[in-house]
Design an enzyme around this catalytic site. Structure first.
Site, mmCIF file in Angstrom:
data_model
loop_
_atom_site.group_PDB
_atom_site.id
_atom_site.type_symbol
_atom_site.label_atom_id
_atom_site.label_comp_id
_atom_site.label_asym_id
_atom_site.label_seq_id
_atom_site.Cartn_x
_atom_site.Cartn_y
_atom_site.Cartn_z
ATOM 1 N N GLN A 130 46.780 32.414 34.533
ATOM 2 C CA GLN A 130 45.584 31.709 34.064
ATOM 3 C C GLN A 130 45.411 31.767 32.559
ATOM 4 O OE1 GLN A 130 43.056 34.629 36.424
ATOM 5 N NE2 GLN A 130 41.639 34.261 34.737
ATOM 6 N N CYS A 136 40.033 31.998 37.265
ATOM 7 C CA CYS A 136 40.539 32.615 38.500
ATOM 8 C C CYS A 136 40.057 31.864 39.739
ATOM 9 C CB CYS A 136 40.100 34.065 38.575
ATOM 10 S SG CYS A 136 38.314 34.262 38.487
ATOM 11 N N HIS A 275 36.104 38.474 40.393
ATOM 12 C CA HIS A 275 37.428 37.892 40.186
ATOM 13 C C HIS A 275 37.939 37.233 41.467
ATOM 14 C CE1 HIS A 275 41.295 37.249 38.417
ATOM 15 N NE2 HIS A 275 41.912 38.078 39.227
ATOM 16 N N ASN A 299 47.451 37.398 42.701
ATOM 17 C CA ASN A 299 46.651 37.273 41.489
ATOM 18 C C ASN A 299 47.181 36.118 40.635
ATOM 19 O OD1 ASN A 299 44.699 37.819 39.617
ATOM 20 N ND2 ASN A 299 45.358 39.915 39.169
#
Ligand SMILES: *[C@@H]1O[C@H](CO)[C@@H](O)[C@H](O)[C@H]1NC(C)=O
Ligand SMILES: *[C@@H]1O[C@H](CO)[C@@H](O)[C@H](O)[C@H]1NC(C)=O
Ligand SMILES: *[C@@H]1O[C@H](CO)[C@@H](O)[C@H](O)[C@H]1NC(C)=O
Length: 332
Positions: A130, A136, A275, A299
Protein backbone atom coordinates in the site's frame (compact mmCIF):
# COMPACT_ATOMS: atom_id res chain seq x y z
CA UNK A 1 4.12 30.86 29.52
CA UNK A 2 7.69 29.76 29.00
CA UNK A 3 8.18 26.26 27.66
CA UNK A 4 10.97 24.34 29.41
CA UNK A 5 13.95 23.85 27.14
CA UNK A 6 14.03 20.06 27.46
CA UNK A 7 10.44 19.90 26.21
CA UNK A 8 11.26 22.06 23.21
CA UNK A 9 14.15 19.79 22.34
CA UNK A 10 11.95 16.73 22.60
CA UNK A 11 9.28 18.26 20.40
CA UNK A 12 11.73 19.18 17.71
CA UNK A 13 13.05 15.65 17.69
CA UNK A 14 16.67 16.64 18.09
CA UNK A 15 18.88 13.74 17.19
CA UNK A 16 21.43 12.14 19.46
CA UNK A 17 24.76 11.13 17.99
CA UNK A 18 24.51 8.07 15.75
CA UNK A 19 26.27 4.85 16.76
CA UNK A 20 29.37 4.60 14.52
CA UNK A 21 29.30 0.80 14.78
CA UNK A 22 26.01 0.82 12.86
CA UNK A 23 27.29 2.96 9.97
CA UNK A 24 27.63 0.07 7.55
CA UNK A 25 24.31 -1.51 8.55
CA UNK A 26 22.57 1.85 8.09
CA UNK A 27 24.10 2.43 4.66
CA UNK A 28 23.22 -1.14 3.65
CA UNK A 29 19.62 -0.74 4.83
CA UNK A 30 19.25 2.56 2.97
CA UNK A 31 20.53 1.13 -0.26
CA UNK A 32 18.46 -2.07 0.07
CA UNK A 33 15.27 -0.05 0.39
CA UNK A 34 16.34 2.81 -1.91
CA UNK A 35 16.06 5.43 0.85
CA UNK A 36 17.32 8.92 0.20
CA UNK A 37 16.91 11.78 2.62
CA UNK A 38 17.44 15.50 2.43
CA UNK A 39 20.61 16.28 4.41
CA UNK A 40 18.67 17.89 7.26
CA UNK A 41 16.43 14.82 7.73
CA UNK A 42 19.06 12.10 7.70
CA UNK A 43 20.15 12.36 11.35
CA UNK A 44 16.58 12.14 12.66
CA UNK A 45 15.75 9.17 10.43
CA UNK A 46 18.95 7.44 11.48
CA UNK A 47 18.07 7.91 15.14
CA UNK A 48 14.57 6.50 14.69
CA UNK A 49 16.01 3.56 12.75
CA UNK A 50 18.60 2.86 15.48
CA UNK A 51 15.94 2.90 18.17
CA UNK A 52 13.78 0.51 16.18
CA UNK A 53 16.75 -1.77 15.53
CA UNK A 54 17.61 -1.92 19.23
CA UNK A 55 14.02 -2.70 20.19
CA UNK A 56 13.88 -5.47 17.56
CA UNK A 57 17.15 -6.98 18.82
CA UNK A 58 15.96 -6.85 22.44
CA UNK A 59 12.71 -8.63 21.53
CA UNK A 60 14.55 -11.34 19.58
CA UNK A 61 16.94 -11.95 22.50
CA UNK A 62 13.89 -12.45 24.72
CA UNK A 63 12.36 -14.73 22.08
CA UNK A 64 15.49 -16.86 22.10
CA UNK A 65 15.07 -17.21 25.86
CA UNK A 66 11.53 -18.48 25.31
CA UNK A 67 9.67 -15.33 26.34
CA UNK A 68 7.83 -14.80 23.04
CA UNK A 69 6.25 -16.97 20.35
CA UNK A 70 7.27 -14.74 17.44
CA UNK A 71 10.27 -12.89 16.07
CA UNK A 72 10.72 -9.37 14.73
CA UNK A 73 12.92 -8.05 11.94
CA UNK A 74 13.99 -4.69 10.57
CA UNK A 75 12.05 -3.85 7.41
CA UNK A 76 11.47 -1.02 4.93
CA UNK A 77 9.46 0.89 7.55
CA UNK A 78 12.42 1.04 9.94
CA UNK A 79 12.78 4.82 9.65
CA UNK A 80 9.29 5.52 11.00
CA UNK A 81 8.32 6.09 14.61
CA UNK A 82 5.30 4.15 15.91
CA UNK A 83 3.20 7.30 15.60
CA UNK A 84 4.27 8.01 12.04
CA UNK A 85 3.68 4.40 11.06
CA UNK A 86 0.15 4.43 12.41
CA UNK A 87 -0.64 7.74 10.82
CA UNK A 88 0.68 6.70 7.43
CA UNK A 89 -0.45 3.11 7.17
CA UNK A 90 -3.31 2.13 9.42
CA UNK A 91 -6.37 3.41 7.64
CA UNK A 92 -9.32 1.43 8.85
CA UNK A 93 -12.13 3.29 10.54
CA UNK A 94 -14.36 1.12 12.75
CA UNK A 95 -17.79 1.25 11.16
CA UNK A 96 -21.07 1.90 12.82
CA UNK A 97 -23.49 -0.31 10.99
CA UNK A 98 -25.70 2.41 9.64
CA UNK A 99 -27.95 0.07 7.73
CA UNK A 100 -28.99 -3.46 8.58
CA UNK A 101 -26.33 -5.72 7.08
CA UNK A 102 -26.75 -9.46 6.73
CA UNK A 103 -25.19 -11.12 9.76
CA UNK A 104 -23.26 -14.38 9.49
CA UNK A 105 -23.65 -16.29 12.77
CA UNK A 106 -21.98 -19.47 13.95
CA UNK A 107 -24.12 -22.54 13.48
CA UNK A 108 -23.80 -25.46 15.88
CA UNK A 109 -24.59 -27.88 13.08
CA UNK A 110 -21.70 -26.82 10.85
CA UNK A 111 -18.47 -28.78 11.07
CA UNK A 112 -15.35 -26.97 9.90
CA UNK A 113 -12.06 -28.53 8.82
CA UNK A 114 -9.14 -28.35 11.28
CA UNK A 115 -7.13 -26.31 8.78
CA UNK A 116 -8.05 -24.06 5.86
CA UNK A 117 -5.71 -22.23 3.47
CA UNK A 118 -7.31 -20.57 0.44
CA UNK A 119 -3.88 -19.76 -0.99
CA UNK A 120 -3.44 -23.44 -1.81
CA UNK A 121 -6.79 -23.42 -3.68
CA UNK A 122 -5.82 -20.53 -5.96
CA UNK A 123 -8.07 -17.89 -4.36
CA UNK A 124 -5.38 -15.43 -3.34
CA UNK A 125 -3.34 -12.97 -5.44
CA UNK A 126 0.30 -12.08 -4.67
CA UNK A 127 0.97 -9.81 -1.66
CA UNK A 128 0.69 -6.11 -2.52
CA UNK A 129 2.16 -2.94 -1.04
CA UNK A 130 0.00 0.00 0.00
CA UNK A 131 2.99 2.35 0.34
CA UNK A 132 2.62 5.46 2.48
CA UNK A 133 -1.14 5.63 2.12
CA UNK A 134 -3.79 4.55 4.63
CA UNK A 135 -5.58 2.44 2.03
CA UNK A 136 -5.49 -0.92 3.87
CA UNK A 137 -9.31 -0.97 3.68
CA UNK A 138 -9.14 -1.03 -0.15
CA UNK A 139 -6.57 -3.87 -0.15
CA UNK A 140 -8.63 -5.88 2.31
CA UNK A 141 -11.73 -5.39 0.15
CA UNK A 142 -10.06 -6.32 -3.15
CA UNK A 143 -8.69 -9.45 -1.45
CA UNK A 144 -12.19 -10.66 -0.54
CA UNK A 145 -13.53 -9.72 -3.99
CA UNK A 146 -10.65 -11.52 -5.72
CA UNK A 147 -11.63 -14.70 -3.85
CA UNK A 148 -15.26 -14.23 -4.84
CA UNK A 149 -14.40 -13.75 -8.52
CA UNK A 150 -12.20 -16.84 -8.43
CA UNK A 151 -15.01 -18.88 -6.95
CA UNK A 152 -17.42 -17.66 -9.63
CA UNK A 153 -15.20 -17.86 -12.67
CA UNK A 154 -12.23 -20.06 -11.77
CA UNK A 155 -9.99 -17.13 -12.78
CA UNK A 156 -7.73 -15.21 -10.43
CA UNK A 157 -7.89 -11.53 -11.37
CA UNK A 158 -5.93 -8.88 -9.48
CA UNK A 159 -8.44 -6.13 -8.65
CA UNK A 160 -7.94 -2.37 -8.40
CA UNK A 161 -7.56 -0.60 -5.06
CA UNK A 162 -7.11 2.72 -6.88
CA UNK A 163 -10.58 2.30 -8.37
CA UNK A 164 -11.96 2.06 -4.81
CA UNK A 165 -9.82 4.95 -3.53
CA UNK A 166 -10.74 7.33 -6.37
CA UNK A 167 -14.40 6.45 -6.69
CA UNK A 168 -15.94 5.65 -3.29
CA UNK A 169 -15.66 9.00 -1.47
CA UNK A 170 -19.39 9.56 -1.42
CA UNK A 171 -19.87 6.38 0.62
CA UNK A 172 -17.71 7.85 3.37
CA UNK A 173 -14.35 6.35 2.42
CA UNK A 174 -11.46 8.78 2.71
CA UNK A 175 -8.80 7.62 0.27
CA UNK A 176 -5.39 7.52 1.93
CA UNK A 177 -6.93 8.74 5.21
CA UNK A 178 -8.84 5.53 5.78
CA UNK A 179 -12.05 3.78 4.90
CA UNK A 180 -14.31 0.79 5.37
CA UNK A 181 -14.27 -2.59 3.65
CA UNK A 182 -18.08 -2.80 3.80
CA UNK A 183 -18.37 0.53 2.01
CA UNK A 184 -15.89 -0.62 -0.62
CA UNK A 185 -18.16 -3.62 -1.27
CA UNK A 186 -21.12 -1.23 -1.28
CA UNK A 187 -19.38 0.83 -3.98
CA UNK A 188 -18.91 -2.26 -6.17
CA UNK A 189 -22.55 -3.14 -5.59
CA UNK A 190 -23.90 0.36 -6.39
CA UNK A 191 -21.47 0.90 -9.24
CA UNK A 192 -22.22 -2.47 -10.80
CA UNK A 193 -18.55 -3.46 -11.04
CA UNK A 194 -14.88 -2.88 -10.33
CA UNK A 195 -11.89 -2.70 -12.69
CA UNK A 196 -8.77 -4.83 -12.60
CA UNK A 197 -5.40 -3.66 -11.28
CA UNK A 198 -3.98 -4.03 -14.78
CA UNK A 199 -6.48 -1.59 -16.20
CA UNK A 200 -6.58 0.72 -13.18
CA UNK A 201 -3.14 0.59 -11.52
CA UNK A 202 -2.25 1.57 -7.97
CA UNK A 203 -0.79 5.03 -7.37
CA UNK A 204 -0.76 5.20 -3.58
CA UNK A 205 -2.21 8.73 -3.66
CA UNK A 206 -5.79 9.96 -3.43
CA UNK A 207 -5.77 13.07 -5.56
CA UNK A 208 -6.90 11.69 -8.90
CA UNK A 209 -10.45 11.64 -10.16
CA UNK A 210 -12.47 8.49 -10.75
CA UNK A 211 -11.57 6.69 -13.97
CA UNK A 212 -13.81 3.65 -13.72
CA UNK A 213 -14.42 2.04 -17.05
CA UNK A 214 -17.81 0.24 -17.12
CA UNK A 215 -17.01 -1.87 -20.17
CA UNK A 216 -14.08 -3.49 -18.34
CA UNK A 217 -15.70 -4.76 -15.18
CA UNK A 218 -13.82 -7.51 -13.42
CA UNK A 219 -15.89 -8.06 -10.26
CA UNK A 220 -19.45 -7.92 -8.96
CA UNK A 221 -21.12 -7.74 -5.57
CA UNK A 222 -24.80 -8.32 -4.88
CA UNK A 223 -24.85 -8.33 -1.06
CA UNK A 224 -22.63 -7.71 1.95
CA UNK A 225 -22.34 -9.93 5.01
CA UNK A 226 -21.03 -8.94 8.41
CA UNK A 227 -19.63 -11.69 10.65
CA UNK A 228 -21.26 -11.71 14.12
CA UNK A 229 -19.20 -9.13 15.95
CA UNK A 230 -16.45 -10.52 18.16
CA UNK A 231 -17.18 -14.18 17.39
CA UNK A 232 -14.11 -16.14 16.35
CA UNK A 233 -16.37 -19.20 15.95
CA UNK A 234 -18.46 -17.37 13.33
CA UNK A 235 -15.32 -16.06 11.65
CA UNK A 236 -13.92 -19.59 11.46
CA UNK A 237 -17.10 -20.86 9.81
CA UNK A 238 -17.13 -17.94 7.38
CA UNK A 239 -13.50 -18.48 6.40
CA UNK A 240 -14.09 -22.23 6.05
CA UNK A 241 -17.22 -21.98 3.91
CA UNK A 242 -17.02 -18.69 2.00
CA UNK A 243 -13.38 -18.07 1.14
CA UNK A 244 -11.08 -15.19 2.13
CA UNK A 245 -12.84 -12.78 4.52
CA UNK A 246 -12.01 -9.12 5.19
CA UNK A 247 -11.03 -8.46 8.80
CA UNK A 248 -9.69 -5.57 10.85
CA UNK A 249 -7.18 -5.77 13.69
CA UNK A 250 -5.31 -3.51 16.06
CA UNK A 251 -2.01 -3.26 14.22
CA UNK A 252 -0.72 -0.23 16.06
CA UNK A 253 1.98 -1.85 18.19
CA UNK A 254 5.69 -1.79 17.47
CA UNK A 255 5.59 -5.61 17.56
CA UNK A 256 3.06 -5.70 14.74
CA UNK A 257 5.00 -3.19 12.63
CA UNK A 258 8.16 -5.29 12.76
CA UNK A 259 6.64 -8.79 12.96
CA UNK A 260 8.77 -11.31 11.06
CA UNK A 261 7.74 -14.88 11.90
CA UNK A 262 6.00 -17.17 14.36
CA UNK A 263 2.60 -16.93 16.00
CA UNK A 264 1.84 -13.36 16.97
CA UNK A 265 0.54 -13.27 20.52
CA UNK A 266 1.58 -9.84 21.73
CA UNK A 267 0.00 -8.47 24.87
CA UNK A 268 0.38 -5.05 23.27
CA UNK A 269 -2.78 -5.41 21.29
CA UNK A 270 -6.22 -3.98 22.01
CA UNK A 271 -9.76 -4.60 20.74
CA UNK A 272 -9.75 -1.24 18.99
CA UNK A 273 -9.18 -2.13 15.37
CA UNK A 274 -7.42 0.21 12.95
CA UNK A 275 -6.02 -1.91 10.12
CA UNK A 276 -7.78 -3.83 7.35
CA UNK A 277 -6.40 -7.25 6.37
CA UNK A 278 -7.60 -10.46 4.73
CA UNK A 279 -8.19 -13.75 6.57
CA UNK A 280 -7.16 -16.43 4.06
CA UNK A 281 -7.29 -19.38 6.43
CA UNK A 282 -6.43 -20.79 9.81
CA UNK A 283 -4.39 -23.65 11.19
CA UNK A 284 -2.72 -25.26 14.16
CA UNK A 285 0.88 -25.65 15.10
CA UNK A 286 2.13 -28.43 17.31
CA UNK A 287 4.61 -27.18 19.82
CA UNK A 288 6.10 -29.22 22.63
CA UNK A 289 3.66 -29.06 25.52
CA UNK A 290 0.99 -27.05 23.82
CA UNK A 291 -0.76 -26.66 20.50
CA UNK A 292 -1.45 -23.21 19.22
CA UNK A 293 -4.21 -22.27 16.75
CA UNK A 294 -3.72 -19.32 14.46
CA UNK A 295 -5.38 -17.20 11.82
CA UNK A 296 -3.51 -16.67 8.54
CA UNK A 297 -3.85 -13.00 7.60
CA UNK A 298 -2.67 -11.39 4.37
CA UNK A 299 -1.23 -7.91 4.81
CA UNK A 300 -0.52 -5.16 2.26
CA UNK A 301 2.92 -4.11 3.50
CA UNK A 302 4.79 -6.06 0.77
CA UNK A 303 6.42 -9.49 0.99
CA UNK A 304 9.26 -7.97 2.99
CA UNK A 305 7.04 -7.83 6.08
CA UNK A 306 6.18 -10.94 8.12
CA UNK A 307 6.07 -14.43 6.65
CA UNK A 308 6.30 -13.39 2.97
CA UNK A 309 3.68 -10.73 3.62
CA UNK A 310 1.47 -12.79 5.96
CA UNK A 311 1.06 -13.03 9.72
CA UNK A 312 -0.05 -15.95 11.86
CA UNK A 313 -2.13 -14.48 14.67
CA UNK A 314 -3.03 -16.50 17.77
CA UNK A 315 -6.58 -17.83 17.37
CA UNK A 316 -9.06 -18.64 20.10
CA UNK A 317 -7.34 -16.29 22.55
CA UNK A 318 -10.23 -13.98 23.44
CA UNK A 319 -10.39 -12.44 19.99
CA UNK A 320 -6.78 -11.24 20.01
CA UNK A 321 -6.25 -7.81 18.41
CA UNK A 322 -10.01 -7.65 17.77
CA UNK A 323 -9.70 -9.90 14.72
CA UNK A 324 -13.40 -10.83 14.75
CA UNK A 325 -14.73 -7.35 15.55
CA UNK A 326 -15.21 -6.04 12.00
CA UNK A 327 -15.16 -9.04 9.67
CA UNK A 328 -17.18 -8.88 6.47
CA UNK A 329 -17.41 -10.37 2.99
CA UNK A 330 -19.21 -9.76 -0.30
CA UNK A 331 -21.35 -12.30 -2.10
CA UNK A 332 -22.71 -12.59 -5.59
C1 LIG B 1 -17.23 -21.95 -5.16
O1 LIG B 1 -17.90 -22.15 -3.94
C2 LIG B 1 -18.76 -23.26 -3.92
C3 LIG B 1 -19.55 -23.25 -2.63
O2 LIG B 1 -18.77 -22.85 -1.56
C4 LIG B 1 -17.95 -24.52 -4.13
O3 LIG B 1 -18.77 -25.66 -4.11
C5 LIG B 1 -17.19 -24.42 -5.44
O4 LIG B 1 -16.34 -25.52 -5.60
C6 LIG B 1 -16.37 -23.15 -5.51
N1 LIG B 1 -15.76 -22.97 -6.81
C7 LIG B 1 -14.43 -22.87 -7.01
C8 LIG B 1 -13.97 -22.63 -8.41
O5 LIG B 1 -13.63 -22.98 -6.10
C1 LIG C 1 -21.48 -9.85 -12.98
O1 LIG C 1 -22.83 -10.27 -12.89
C2 LIG C 1 -23.45 -10.48 -14.15
C3 LIG C 1 -24.90 -10.81 -13.95
O2 LIG C 1 -25.29 -10.94 -12.62
C4 LIG C 1 -22.73 -11.57 -14.89
O3 LIG C 1 -23.30 -11.78 -16.15
C5 LIG C 1 -21.26 -11.19 -15.04
O4 LIG C 1 -20.53 -12.24 -15.65
C6 LIG C 1 -20.64 -10.87 -13.70
N1 LIG C 1 -19.29 -10.39 -13.91
C7 LIG C 1 -18.25 -10.83 -13.23
C8 LIG C 1 -16.92 -10.24 -13.56
O5 LIG C 1 -18.36 -11.67 -12.34
C1 LIG D 1 -1.56 -31.54 20.22
O1 LIG D 1 -2.17 -32.04 19.04
C2 LIG D 1 -1.90 -33.40 18.78
C3 LIG D 1 -2.50 -33.77 17.41
O2 LIG D 1 -3.73 -33.18 17.20
C4 LIG D 1 -2.47 -34.26 19.93
O3 LIG D 1 -2.18 -35.62 19.70
C5 LIG D 1 -1.83 -33.80 21.24
O4 LIG D 1 -2.41 -34.49 22.33
C6 LIG D 1 -2.02 -32.28 21.46
N1 LIG D 1 -1.25 -31.85 22.61
C7 LIG D 1 -1.75 -31.05 23.55
C8 LIG D 1 -0.83 -30.69 24.66
O5 LIG D 1 -2.89 -30.60 23.51
Amino acid sequence: MAVPLWLLLALLGCATAPDPALEETWEGWKSLHAKEYPAEAEATRREVWEQNLRRIQRHNRQEAEGQHSFRLAMNHHGDLTDEEFNQLLNGFSPARWDEPALTFKASAALKTPAEVDWRAKGYVTPVKNQGHCGSCWAFSATGALEGLVFNQTGKLVVLSEQNLIDCSWKLGNKGCQGGYMTRAFQYVHDNGGLNSELLYPYLGTDTSSCKYSPQDKAANCSAIWQVAQGSEAALEQAVATVGPVSVAVDASSFHFHFYKSGIFSSRFCSQEVNHGMLAVGYGRSQQPGHNASFWILKNSWSERWGEQGYIRLLKGADNLCGVANQASFPVL
